[in-house]
Structure formats: structure tokens, C-alpha cells
Design an enzyme around this catalytic site. Structure first.
Site, mmCIF file in Angstrom:
data_model
loop_
_atom_site.group_PDB
_atom_site.id
_atom_site.type_symbol
_atom_site.label_atom_id
_atom_site.label_comp_id
_atom_site.label_asym_id
_atom_site.label_seq_id
_atom_site.Cartn_x
_atom_site.Cartn_y
_atom_site.Cartn_z
ATOM 1 N N ASP A 276 5.740 3.319 -4.712
ATOM 2 C CA ASP A 276 5.467 3.629 -6.275
ATOM 3 C C ASP A 276 3.534 3.264 -6.216
ATOM 4 O OD1 ASP A 276 4.910 4.598 -8.979
ATOM 5 O OD2 ASP A 276 6.948 3.782 -9.716
HETATM 6 C C1 BGC Z 1 4.646 5.412 -12.309
HETATM 7 C C2 BGC Z 1 5.182 6.683 -11.354
HETATM 8 C C3 BGC Z 1 4.227 7.666 -11.322
HETATM 9 C C4 BGC Z 1 2.660 6.948 -10.442
HETATM 10 C C5 BGC Z 1 1.712 7.996 -9.864
HETATM 11 C C6 BGC Z 1 3.424 4.784 -11.746
HETATM 12 O O1 BGC Z 1 3.311 3.722 -12.225
HETATM 13 O O2 BGC Z 1 6.202 4.620 -11.981
HETATM 14 O O3 BGC Z 1 6.248 7.352 -11.893
HETATM 15 O O4 BGC Z 1 4.642 9.111 -10.520
HETATM 16 O O5 BGC Z 1 2.684 5.654 -11.367
HETATM 17 O O6 BGC Z 1 1.079 8.258 -11.221
#
Ligand code: BGC
Length: 751
Positions: A284
Site C-alpha cells: 500500500d
Molecule cells: C490506499 C489504497 C489506495 C492507494 C493508492 C492508499 O492510501 O490505502 O487503498 O489504493 O492509496 O491510491
């Protein structure tokens, strides 16, 4: 005929084998040409860091990234939007780098790309797998037409805590339903053939346990036991894997005190080994680096080492793989085979998408112009929005509204709002592009309609990067609202959360109607009690006062591009509501986490009067509106519930049948649900678990017999023996239109 089929099968198998060998050969060949620096580069993902169609990047940060891009040290980008931008970045990767390996472009396409569908939690209330698959398919068609090849969806985190802002992105609290929805969404995004230009790779996230963040606080520690992990949290991930999902994203939280990103058992043992997942895992955002503040990694170098050892294949935005992996291999801390495995997984997905064949294949302006917000897509948005609405209460049958000769006061800041219902994670939605309830109700011209907003929900406009700035002091519009309420036959109030009050980083400890809205509602109620309350929100709210006082309550979530029309159609009875909740609504925030599939405890409570039982002194244990609840403008009776046998063996099946009848005066759709309780287990078992459901459409007076098949497979759970198995013994089966249905039948599982 038989011979013909065998020949066909043999040629199909040899065709796919030869395709696979061709792919393997291509990738082996490519990997053999790659330097260690280029391999680490494939595992590096950057956010769009400059306008690739404009000026050259400036500043150290951007220049470093730009040079890395040209040097083959970036394998993927996220949040690069539009055909021109994507083409421009792809051109650098393909034309300027030594090996010309194309980038894979990812983005959060969560509930639509430009045509916005209801937030996933709302959509899950349709319990309609075909429809859910269709919206994912449509979102993929739009996103791929605009150059994207990968979405960070579906989010399959089970959550029982309405304080957690990200419940809006998931499918609610139940692993059985959540697994079916995970499968439908993966199939929708990926279609049957990933190299088709209208499909994109999906990503099951956040692996795992993120939905159990303590106290509903985002990014917090998650604490749950081994059995909860296997029985509740993992099933939707497993379902996504079984449906062929190409990627997984790991999570910010810890599990057993180990950050998910550095969790080897989870990623290498369970996912890659036991489940034979052959795609890749992306971290993530910054989660590799975040293992330092977690107190798990000493520094960036250590964090990169822990992440790759644990099985994270791609680094989203920590820059640690690109900075540290080469050193780690050279110092002998990690073997090259781990790097090769990760690179192979990433290249495989690029290959499956057809990017090596044509890196620009997803970039087609003509297709994008035709596809984005097409009439067909916008019609689908209306259909799913109507089906996502849940009628929570309709006591004096204020709904449906008459189409003529009524005076209606429409009140509330969200009634004229065209932005909020687009929800969080709205991708490329045009701001203020949703239809409002006011616009849609104006089209029903047989009534007199007066609108007053009554109060502002927030000051200033809002966006993803800001917290919503709520209005707690300006009551200057109250009086105008009271004036229209006074002369109305019926007051429709549209209240709730602003679109960015739920979603990532939007946890709340107070889940009542925000700002001054409840105060306004109470004042209007003093003037006119005929209130229909329409709630827009990204999570279950505490609606206890509302439930006690307001006769009719409609849960309308954040329904996307066609929100207003969907709500108006339900209010006027042009669509008879059929949605059922997928998350329990608490009586107050003190009850959360609250869920229907709880365990009995040693001192179950049956009334608030009992002191030394597991209950509260101020509210009863049950949810205000339980999982599975949802009313219709008609009523359904459930009769003749029968099991064809009362003994089930490990190899046989029994059939549960019942008659469901529409006993009202209008046509309606009921979602008939079956729950099973395993009375005694090697570990304490839930009081009931959803094990089947059927969507039944019935004309007034019509009835249908519904059958459910029960076999031992359906009764399996992750037992004390640390494996999925059904245990012999007594079971109870419940059927009805909600999880709180009480009559049951019994059977025994025997050897
Ligand atoms: C989120 C993810 C997301 C990623 C990209 C993160 O902060 O937890 O769910 O896909 O950002 O935007």
C-alpha cells in the site's frame, strides 16, 4: 461426438500450453537480459510526478524520478490520467529505456471511472451479483478506454465498525456475501480475457485485516485471533484469488503485531504457497517505509529487506526497492531468486494484459470519447442506484408519495447537492455532476414542491485532501425551512454526510447526523411530524432518535451520477425498494463493533434488566437495523418451511424449501436469506451465519417455492484443527427477510 470433444479438449490444452510456454520463454529471455538495477526498477511504482505532455520536470525530487524512469528503474505508475499523459509516460519507458519494458498504469477505480456508481457499500445492498459484475465491467471499459490497465479494487476488507471511514469501499460485515461480491467484482474488471482492450487487472486489497483497525481509527493496529482471520477476514481474499485476481495489495495495519507488509506467513505461506497465487503483491502507499514508525524496521534498507522477504513484490511510493534492493542483493542479505520471482510475477501480468504486444493498446481517444459517460453506462448507474436504496422504516406508510395534489416541503443541505453523492474515491467524476433530489423531484410536477436547505452542512467546498469543515454555528436558514414545513402535507428531509466524510482517513467517533442537521430535524419535527427522512452517508449512522420519532427513513447512501433520480423514483414508488443492509446499524456508537454473526458468550443477555449478563445498562444488544434488513412497499410472508431430511451425511445433501408470498398490493422484490447455526463446535461458533440467499420478484398475491441445498461443504469452517472442515453435530436453519428472523428448523450432520 465424444471423440470430437476429446480432440477439441486436447487441442485446447495444447494450444494453451504452447501459449504458456511462449510466454514463459519470452519472460525468461527478458529476465536474462535484465541487470539487477532494472529488475529492482520493475518492482518500483511511482505516483504521476510531472506532466509528461508538458515541460521537463524540475527540482531534485522530480529529476531523480525522471532519470530513474529513463533508466528503466520504474515498473509501474499510478494516478497518471488520460490517454495523452499515459501515452507520454509509456513512450519514455518504451523508447528511452534500454529494454523498452512497458509500464503498467494503476489507479483507484473504486465505484466507476467517470460514470459514477453507488459507493461499494451501497452497491453491496443490492445482493445482485450480475449487476455488481456489470458495474465493474463498465468501470473497466471506461478506465481502459482512457489508457489504464489496472485498478486498485475490489477492496474486500470485512468490517464491523461504522467508525472506520473506509467501510464505504467494501461490501460490509459478512464473509459469505463478501466473498461472492469479491468474485463478481474481480470477474467484472478482468472479464474472460485480460488481453482484451476493455478489461483491466484487478487488485484484492488490503491484505489483510485492515477492516479490523482498533476503535475504527484508520491505519490503527488491528487485533483479532487466528480463527477470525481464517473464518471472517480471509474468505473474500480467497474468493478473489479463486476468481483469478491478478494482484493483491497488502495493508497498513499490523497482524499479530507484525505489519501486514512485512508479514511472511500471510503473503508467502498463505497467499503464494497455500493458495498458489501467481500474480503479484503491491504494497500500500508507503507501507514499506511505514514499517519504520511501526517499530519493525530499523531504517529504509531494513524495511526493504523485510518487505521482500515477506513477499511484497512491488513498492508503491516508498522508493525503497529502487534505492535498496541492489545493495541488499550485493551484500548477500537477500537472494537474487526472490527478486527474479517478483519480477517474473510483474512481467507476467504485463504480458497477460498484452502490453508487450502493444504498449499503447489501451490508449484510444476515440474509444474513450465514446465510452465515458455513455448513455448506456449512465442508465446502468440509475438502475444500480435504485437497487442500492434500503427502506429502513415506513411506519405510517408515508411512502410512496402521491404523485398529485400533495404539498411537499423538501428540506436539507443534501437535497440540492450535486457533488456529495459522488462519494469518496470518485475517480474522474466531474464535480457537481450528480443529479440532485431537488432536480429529480421537480420533474414530478403533479405536486406543489417547496425547497429550503435549512442549514449548511459545511463551510467551503471540500475535496479528497481536506477534512470536511462542518457548520456547527450558523442556524440562519432554520426559519425558512420551518415556514415551508408548516404548509406542507409531507416533509422530505435529505440529510447525512458530505461525500468526503467517509473514505480513507475519515474515521469518526460520533456517527450521528453531522453538524446542525439533527437539531434542524428536531425543530422541523415539532412543526410537522409527517417526515420522510432520506439519509445520505458512506457508513451506517446512529439513527436512534430518528428511528424513535420519524415515521419513514430511507437509507440512500451516496449513489453516484444518477443519485437524485434514483431517490425520487423510490420516493414516488416508480421503483419499489428492494435493498437489504450489509452492515448492521448500531443503536449508538458505543455498540460498535456490532455484527449479526456474533457469538453467544457464556452469559447471553435477553433483556436490559439482567445485570450480570453480557449486555448494556442503557441499550439492548441488538442492532437498530440488523444485517439483511430492508423493507418494501409490499409485504412478504414466509410459510411452509421444510427440510426434506433431518439427517445429513458428509456426502449427501438436504433441501430446505419454503413458500414466499407477496401479501401486499404492489409488485416487489424480496431477498430471501438462509442462515445456519452450528450449535456446538471445537471453537465457539457464531449464533448464525448467512449461507444462501435468493432474489425473488413477486406480483401482488403471487407466491413461489424457494429451495436451498445444504451439504457438508456449506458447513465447513476453520476449526480447532487448523483446517476447513465440517464438524458432526446439530445445526439450526433460519429463513427470512433479515438476519434477525427467529423461527428455525433443525438437522444433524452424521458420519
Ligand atoms: C490506499 C489504497 C489506495 C492507494 C493508492 C492508499 O492510501 O490505502 O487503498 O489504493 O492509496 O491510491
Amino acid at each position: 461426438m465424444k471423440n470430437y470433444l476429446i480432440v477439441l479438449l486436447i487441442s485446447y490444452v495444447s494450444f494453451s500450453l504452447s501459449q504458456n510456454t511462449e510466454k514463459e520463454k519470452f519472460i525468461d529471455d527478458l529476465i536474462s537480459k535484465m541487470t539487477l538495477v532494472e529488475k529492482a526498477g520493475q518492482m518500483n511504482q511511482y505516483n504521476g510526478f510531472f506532466d509528461a505532455t508538458g515541460e521537463m520536470p524540475e527540482g531534485d525530487y522530480q529529476t531523480k524520478r525522471y532519470n530513474e524512469l529513463k533508466n528503466g528503474q520504474v515498473g509501474s505508475m499510478l494516478n497518471v490520467i488520460g490517454v495523452d499523459e499515459i501515452k507520454a509516460f509509456q513512450r519514455i519507458a518504451v523508447e528511452d529505456t534500454r529494454l523498452g519494458i512497458p509500464l503498467i498504469f494503476g489507479h483507484d477505480v473504486i465505484h466507476g471511472y467517470k460514470t459514477i456508481f453507488p459507493i461499494p457499500l451501497a452497491e453491496s445492498c443490492t445482493w445482485d451479483m450480475d449487476l455488481i459484475k456489470k458495474t465493474a465491467r463498465t468501470a473497466a471499459r471506461e478506465a481502459s478506454a482512457d489508457g489504464l490497465n489496472w485498478t486498485f479494487a475490489p477492496m474486500v476488507d470485512i468490517s464491523r465498525d461504522a467508525r472506520w471511514g473506509r467501510v464505504m469501499e467494501g461490501a460490509g460485515e459478512d464473509p459469505f456475501l463478501g466473498s461472492l461480491i469479491a468474485k463478481a467484482r474481480v470477474q467484472g474488471f478482468q472479464g474472460d480475457n485480460l488481453s482484451d482492450i476493455s478489461t483491466i487487472a484487478a487488485c484484492a486489497k488490503h491484505y489483510a485485516g485492515y477492516g479490523f483497525s482498533e476503535a475504527g481509527r484508520d491505519y490503527n493496529t488491528a487485533d483479532f485471533n487466528h480463527y477470525t482471520l481464517h473464518n471472517t477476514i480471509l474468505p473474500p481474499f480467497k474468493a478473489a484469488n479463486d476468481a483469478g485476481v491478478k494482484t493483491f495489495m497488502n495493508a497498513f495495519n499490523t497482524i499479530d503485531e507484525i505489519p501486514a507488509t512485512g508479514h511472511k506467513i500471510l503473503q508467502r505461506d498463505i497467499l503464494k504457497k497455500d493458495w498458489a497465487f501467481d500474480g503479484f503483491i503491491v504494497s500500500d502507499w508507503g507501507s514499506i517505509e511505514q514499517m519504520i514508525p511501526h517499530g519493525f524496521a530499523r531504517d529504509g534498507n531494513h524495511a526493504a529487506e523485510l518487505a521482500i522477504l515477506a513477499g511484497s513484490d512491488m513498492d508503491m511510493e516508498s522508493s525503497l526497492y529502487v534505492n535498496e534492493l541492489v545493495k541488499l542483493v550485493e551484500n548477500g542479505k537477500i537472494g537474487i531468486s526472490l527478486i527474479d520471482d517478483a519480477v517474473r510475477r510483474i512481467l507476467n501480468v504485463k504480458y497477460d494484459l498484452g502490453l508487450f504486444e502493444n504498449p499503447y493498446k489501451y490508449c484510444d481517444k476515440k474509444r474513450s470519447e465514446k465510452e465515458l459517460m455513455s448513455e448506456k453506462n449512465m442508465n446502468l448507474a440509475l438502475e444500480v442506484a435504485m437497487k442500492s436504496i434500503v427502506l429502513l422504516k415506513n411506519e405510517s406508510e408515508l411512502l410512496p408519495l402521491n404523485k398529485n395534489n400533495q404539498t411537499i416541503a423538501l428540506i436539507g443541505p443534501l437535497a440540492s447537492d450535486k457533488n456529495s453523492s459522488l462519494g469518496n474515491w470518485r475517480s474522474q467524476a466531474i464535480s457537481n455532476s450528480a443529479t440532485s433530489v431537488l432536480e429529480a423531484m421537480t420533474n414530478y410536477s403533479g405536486n406543489k414542491l417547496f425547497y429550503e436547505k435549512g442549514v449548511d452542512l459545511y463551510y467551503n467546498n471540500t475535496d479528497f485532501h481536506n477534512r470536511v469543515n462542518l457548520n456547527f454555528d450558523d442556524r440562519s436558514e432554520f426559519n425558512k425551512a420551518k415556514t415551508v414545513a408548516e404548509k406542507a402535507d409531507i416533509v422530505v428531509m435529505v440529510l447525512g454526510e458530505e461525500g468526503y466524510q467517509s473514505g480513507e482517513g475519515r474515521s469518526r467517533t460520533n456517527i450521528k447526523l453531522p453538524g446542525l442537521q439533527l437539531e434542524l430535524l428536531k425543530e422541523i419535527y415539532e412543526i410537522n411530524k409527517n417526515i420522510v427522512l432520506v439519509v445520505n452517508s458512506g457508513r451506517p449512522l446512529d439513527l436512534s432518535w430518528e428511528d424513535e420519532n420519524i415515521p419513514t427513513i430511507v437509507q440512500a447512501w451516496q449513489l453516484g451520477s444518477r443519485s437524485g433520480e434514483a431517490i425520487a423514483k423510490v420516493l414516488y414508488g416508480d421503483y419499489n425498494p428492494s435493498g437489504k443492509l450489509t452492515m448492521s446499524f448500531p443503536r449508538n456508537v458505543g455498540q460498535v463493533p456490532i455484527y449479526y454473526n456474533f457469538k453467544n458468550t457464556g452469559r447471553p443477555s435477553t433483556s436490559i434488566e439482567q445485570v450480570t449478563n453480557s449486555g448494556y445498562a442503557d441499550v439492548e444488544n441488538s442492532a437498530l437495523y440488523p444485517f439483511g434488513h430492508g423493507l418494501s412497499y409490499t409485504k412478504f410472508s414466509y410459510t411452509d418451511v421444510l427440510l426434506d431430511k433431518t439427517e445429513l451425511t458428509l456426502k449427501s445433501k438436504i433441501t430446505l424449501s419454503f413458500k414466499i408470498k407477496n401479501i401486499g398490493t404492489v409488485k416487489g422484490t424480496e431477498i430471501a436469506q438462509m442462515y445456519i447455526r452450528d450449535v456446538v463446535g471445537s471453537i465457539a461458533r457464531p449464533m448464525r451465519e448467512l449461507k444462501g440467499f435468493k432474489v425473488v420478484e413477486l406480483n401482488p398475491g403471487e407466491s413461489k417455492v424457494v429451495n436451498f441445498e445444504i451439504n457438508a461443504k456449506l458447513l465447513e469452517f476453520y476449526s480447532y484443527n487448523n483446517k476447513w472442515e465440517a464438524e458432526l453435530g446439530d445445526f439450526q436453519v433460519f429463513v427470512g427477510g433479515s438476519s434477525d428472523t427467529s423461527d428455525f428448523q433443525e438437522f444433524e450432520l452424521v458420519n
